[in-house]
Design an enzyme around this catalytic site. Sequence first.
Site, short mmCIF file in Angstrom:
data_model
loop_
_atom_site.label_atom_id
_atom_site.label_comp_id
_atom_site.label_asym_id
_atom_site.label_seq_id
_atom_site.Cartn_x
_atom_site.Cartn_y
_atom_site.Cartn_z
CD GLU A 163 -3.01 -1.11 0.31
OE1 GLU A 163 -3.02 -0.26 -0.60
OE2 GLU A 163 -3.91 -1.96 0.43
CG HIS A 206 -8.95 -2.91 2.30
ND1 HIS A 206 -8.36 -2.68 1.09
CD2 HIS A 206 -7.95 -2.93 3.20
CE1 HIS A 206 -7.05 -2.59 1.25
NE2 HIS A 206 -6.78 -2.73 2.53
CG HIS A 225 -4.45 0.62 5.92
ND1 HIS A 225 -5.83 0.65 5.87
CD2 HIS A 225 -4.09 -0.43 5.15
CE1 HIS A 225 -6.27 -0.34 5.11
NE2 HIS A 225 -5.22 -1.01 4.66
#
Length: 187
Positions: free
Chosen positions: A72, A153, A90
Amino acid sequence: MNLKTELLNCVKDLYTSGLNTAVSGNHSARFERIWMWITPSEIPRYKIKTTDLVKINIKSKEIIGKCKPSREWVMHREIYENTNANAIVHCHSPYTLGISIASKFVEVIEEAKIIVGDPIIIENVPSGTAELASSVSRCFKDNRVRAVIIKNHGVVAIGKNLDEARSVVESLEEWAKVLTVCKIFNV
């Protein structure tokens, strides 16, 4: 405490608190405006060391480190290019994801709302893709947005430092837990 140690502590604390699994989620911190430290790919969060962190130039995309960066990393880079954030957290926060999939985020905790603001929920696109990076970074162009929830996600939160970005993720998860309890009791 130096930035790498602070980032490492954040990663391990979020793992311990159950907001990530051993190899899920990724976190970064910007320094000197054009560099970021980011978590590596495929190293269990409970084993990660400061020497495993990967240094990436936000402008040139130069990657320095012995490990492969999180897949990412492009999303982190795009967010830094488009915001004044200095930290990105995240996580794959289980309650937050559950509530977002059910599209049931409503205001219930005043303090969480102050910290989180109005989270944006977006549809999932494949992890690690330019499309995901673009979708998420576009949401942060509104300076009032501090959290983007990607259905199925995870959560991406930004802050002026790691403490601020982390508090957004943790407050959002608290908010989602309260909503879950309310749902159980039909409130």
